[in-house]
Design a protein around this motif. Sequence first.
Motif, PDB file in Angstrom:
ATOM      1  N   LEU A 164       0.729  -1.121  -0.075  1.00 43.74           N
ATOM      2  CA  LEU A 164       0.140  -0.007   0.036  1.00 43.74           C
ATOM      3  C   LEU A 164       0.870   1.245   0.056  1.00 43.74           C
ATOM      4  CD1 LEU A 164      -2.569  -0.985   2.677  1.00 43.74           C
ATOM      5  CD2 LEU A 164      -2.971  -0.984   0.198  1.00 43.74           C
ATOM      6  N   GLU A 165       0.279   2.216  -0.586  1.00 46.95           N
ATOM      7  CA  GLU A 165       1.289   3.475  -0.826  1.00 46.95           C
ATOM      8  C   GLU A 165       1.510   3.933   0.715  1.00 46.95           C
ATOM      9  OE1 GLU A 165       0.936   7.864  -3.360  1.00 46.95           O
ATOM     10  OE2 GLU A 165      -0.938   6.733  -2.608  1.00 46.95           O
ATOM     11  N   GLY A 166       2.755   4.379   0.769  1.00 43.88           N
ATOM     12  CA  GLY A 166       3.176   4.869   2.253  1.00 43.88           C
ATOM     13  C   GLY A 166       3.463   3.928   3.495  1.00 43.88           C
ATOM     14  N   SER A 167       3.218   2.660   2.983  1.00 45.73           N
ATOM     15  CA  SER A 167       3.533   1.724   3.837  1.00 45.73           C
ATOM     16  C   SER A 167       4.875   0.690   3.545  1.00 45.73           C
ATOM     17  CB  SER A 167       2.429   0.865   4.117  1.00 45.73           C
ATOM     18  OG  SER A 167       1.982   0.130   2.937  1.00 45.73           O
ATOM     19  N   ALA A 168       4.909  -0.409   4.373  1.00 42.22           N
ATOM     20  CA  ALA A 168       6.231  -1.196   3.947  1.00 42.22           C
ATOM     21  C   ALA A 168       5.692  -2.665   3.461  1.00 42.22           C
ATOM     22  CB  ALA A 168       7.137  -1.381   4.991  1.00 42.22           C
ATOM     23  N   ALA A 169       6.246  -3.396   2.697  1.00 41.12           N
ATOM     24  CA  ALA A 169       6.162  -4.814   2.310  1.00 41.12           C
ATOM     25  C   ALA A 169       7.131  -5.683   2.602  1.00 41.12           C
ATOM     26  CB  ALA A 169       5.495  -4.775   0.981  1.00 41.12           C
ATOM     27  N   LYS A 170       7.104  -7.039   2.761  1.00 41.93           N
ATOM     28  CA  LYS A 170       8.293  -7.782   2.913  1.00 41.93           C
ATOM     29  C   LYS A 170       7.974  -8.960   1.933  1.00 41.93           C
ATOM     30  CE  LYS A 170       8.466 -10.459   6.465  1.00 41.93           C
ATOM     31  NZ  LYS A 170       8.562 -10.736   7.991  1.00 41.93           N
ATOM     32  N   LEU A 171       9.189  -9.277   1.358  1.00 44.00           N
ATOM     33  CA  LEU A 171       9.227 -10.644   0.568  1.00 44.00           C
ATOM     34  C   LEU A 171      10.338 -11.394   1.374  1.00 44.00           C
ATOM     35  CD1 LEU A 171       9.866  -8.702  -3.177  1.00 44.00           C
ATOM     36  CD2 LEU A 171       8.069 -10.452  -2.354  1.00 44.00           C
ATOM     37  N   ALA A 172       9.893 -12.673   1.360  1.00 43.20           N
ATOM     38  CA  ALA A 172      10.755 -13.678   2.140  1.00 43.20           C
ATOM     39  C   ALA A 172      10.625 -14.982   1.474  1.00 43.20           C
ATOM     40  CB  ALA A 172      10.122 -13.807   3.556  1.00 43.20           C
ATOM     41  N   CYS A 173      11.847 -15.827   1.674  1.00 41.61           N
ATOM     42  CA  CYS A 173      11.662 -17.114   1.308  1.00 41.61           C
ATOM     43  C   CYS A 173      12.732 -18.088   2.399  1.00 41.61           C
ATOM     44  CB  CYS A 173      12.103 -17.310  -0.204  1.00 41.61           C
ATOM     45  SG  CYS A 173      14.080 -16.868  -0.392  1.00 41.61           S
ATOM     46  N   ARG A 174      12.355 -19.147   2.270  1.00 43.35           N
ATOM     47  CA  ARG A 174      13.187 -20.085   3.311  1.00 43.35           C
ATOM     48  C   ARG A 174      14.135 -20.814   2.083  1.00 43.35           C
ATOM     49  NH1 ARG A 174      12.929 -21.764   8.337  1.00 43.35           N
ATOM     50  NH2 ARG A 174      10.857 -20.837   8.541  1.00 43.35           N
ATOM     51  N   VAL A 175      15.394 -20.917   2.661  1.00 39.69           N
ATOM     52  CA  VAL A 175      16.572 -21.256   2.044  1.00 39.69           C
ATOM     53  C   VAL A 175      17.205 -22.559   2.623  1.00 39.69           C
ATOM     54  CG1 VAL A 175      16.648 -19.502   0.544  1.00 39.69           C
ATOM     55  CG2 VAL A 175      18.104 -19.834   2.530  1.00 39.69           C
ATOM     56  N   SER A 176      17.971 -23.210   2.067  1.00 36.04           N
ATOM     57  CA  SER A 176      18.986 -24.191   2.675  1.00 36.04           C
ATOM     58  C   SER A 176      20.443 -23.851   1.944  1.00 36.04           C
ATOM     59  CB  SER A 176      18.619 -25.758   2.284  1.00 36.04           C
ATOM     60  OG  SER A 176      19.456 -26.593   2.708  1.00 36.04           O
ATOM     61  N   ALA A 177      21.521 -23.761   2.609  1.00 32.36           N
ATOM     62  CA  ALA A 177      22.643 -23.485   1.855  1.00 32.36           C
ATOM     63  C   ALA A 177      23.956 -23.601   3.092  1.00 32.36           C
ATOM     64  CB  ALA A 177      22.750 -21.885   1.582  1.00 32.36           C
ATOM     65  N   PHE A 178      24.650 -24.842   2.550  1.00 32.30           N
ATOM     66  CA  PHE A 178      25.958 -24.640   3.510  1.00 32.30           C
ATOM     67  C   PHE A 178      27.096 -25.057   2.610  1.00 32.30           C
ATOM     68  CE2 PHE A 178      28.781 -27.316   6.046  1.00 32.30           C
ATOM     69  CZ  PHE A 178      28.875 -26.805   7.052  1.00 32.30           C
ATOM     70  N   PRO A 179      28.253 -24.318   2.490  1.00 36.61           N
ATOM     71  CA  PRO A 179      28.452 -23.117   3.536  1.00 36.61           C
ATOM     72  C   PRO A 179      27.477 -21.898   3.335  1.00 36.61           C
ATOM     73  CG  PRO A 179      30.237 -23.640   2.288  1.00 36.61           C
ATOM     74  CD  PRO A 179      29.046 -24.485   1.606  1.00 36.61           C
ATOM     75  N   ASP A 180      27.239 -21.034   4.076  1.00 40.96           N
ATOM     76  CA  ASP A 180      26.413 -19.929   4.259  1.00 40.96           C
ATOM     77  C   ASP A 180      26.411 -19.103   2.866  1.00 40.96           C
ATOM     78  OD1 ASP A 180      25.605 -20.675   6.799  1.00 40.96           O
ATOM     79  OD2 ASP A 180      26.800 -19.255   7.805  1.00 40.96           O
ATOM     80  N   PRO A 181      25.540 -18.777   2.274  1.00 41.65           N
ATOM     81  CA  PRO A 181      25.414 -17.977   1.165  1.00 41.65           C
ATOM     82  C   PRO A 181      25.795 -16.521   1.348  1.00 41.65           C
ATOM     83  CG  PRO A 181      23.093 -18.275   1.839  1.00 41.65           C
ATOM     84  CD  PRO A 181      24.043 -19.020   2.949  1.00 41.65           C
ATOM     85  N   PHE A 182      25.903 -16.012   0.203  1.00 42.99           N
ATOM     86  CA  PHE A 182      25.961 -14.500  -0.245  1.00 42.99           C
ATOM     87  C   PHE A 182      24.466 -14.139  -0.836  1.00 42.99           C
ATOM     88  CE2 PHE A 182      27.266 -10.703  -3.087  1.00 42.99           C
ATOM     89  CZ  PHE A 182      27.655  -9.816  -1.715  1.00 42.99           C
ATOM     90  N   ILE A 183      23.778 -13.047  -0.476  1.00 40.74           N
ATOM     91  CA  ILE A 183      22.484 -12.780  -0.973  1.00 40.74           C
ATOM     92  C   ILE A 183      22.599 -11.516  -1.571  1.00 40.74           C
ATOM     93  CG2 ILE A 183      20.071 -12.201  -0.084  1.00 40.74           C
ATOM     94  CD1 ILE A 183      21.025 -15.237   0.614  1.00 40.74           C
TER      95      ILE A 183
END
Length: 231
Positions: free
Chosen positions: A59-78
């Motif tokens: 919505l105009e003036g508000s915030a939104a979040k995009l999220a996903c669950r991942v599996s990565a080893f060694p730890d990843p670069f995003i």
Amino acid sequence: MSTAVAKPPPGCTLDINDPQIQEAAIRIQASYRGHRSRKELREKGPPKILQPLKDVILLEGSAAKLACRVSAFPDPFIIWSKDGRELKDGPKYRYVFEDPDVVALVVRDGELADLGQYTVSIKNTFGVTSGSACIIVEVPAKIVKGPDNVTVVKGSTVVLKAEISGEPPPDVGWLIDGEDIEEDDRVFYDIRDTTTILTIKNAQRSDAGKYEVFVENNLGMDQSFARMDVL
């Protein structure tokens, strides 16, 4: 010469023969072994997306979040990007790591320009994977700039223009003195992405009056007025 050992303060001693103490120690050891075994069981390899991104509404003036669950080893670069352009972590776009398996992007101060496709790229030494979703921006219908008052000569062509915005794209209408304008070859209007234009050819004195333009979508409505005089 023997040295006296100070006794610990009351309540600071443990009886290792106490069954409750022994049971707690067993639970701690089991928990540690489980944590260690889970870590050791993680297989090295390219990242995987376990739960993909989903489209979200901003919505105009508000915030939104995009999220996903991942599996990565060694730890990843995003890396997050919008329509192919990399987004830097900062006041507008915030990289978020909610727990070891969830990566997210928070988009703040929502505006129409935030509409688009967002992609997360997850990379480690074994490879890279990515996922995409869209942010759908919703903006109340609004007249950014209304038409100007005009005085014209009879027989001339008149153009009344209004700048508009809104997402979903708003319905648009024009009225004269409170009545809907009936379009024909002489009087008609068109609707573009950010403007609406009313054209009056061969203006007559009967065309003089108070003109209204209105816009409306499911989030709101707006209107503006202008006066036209014909000499």
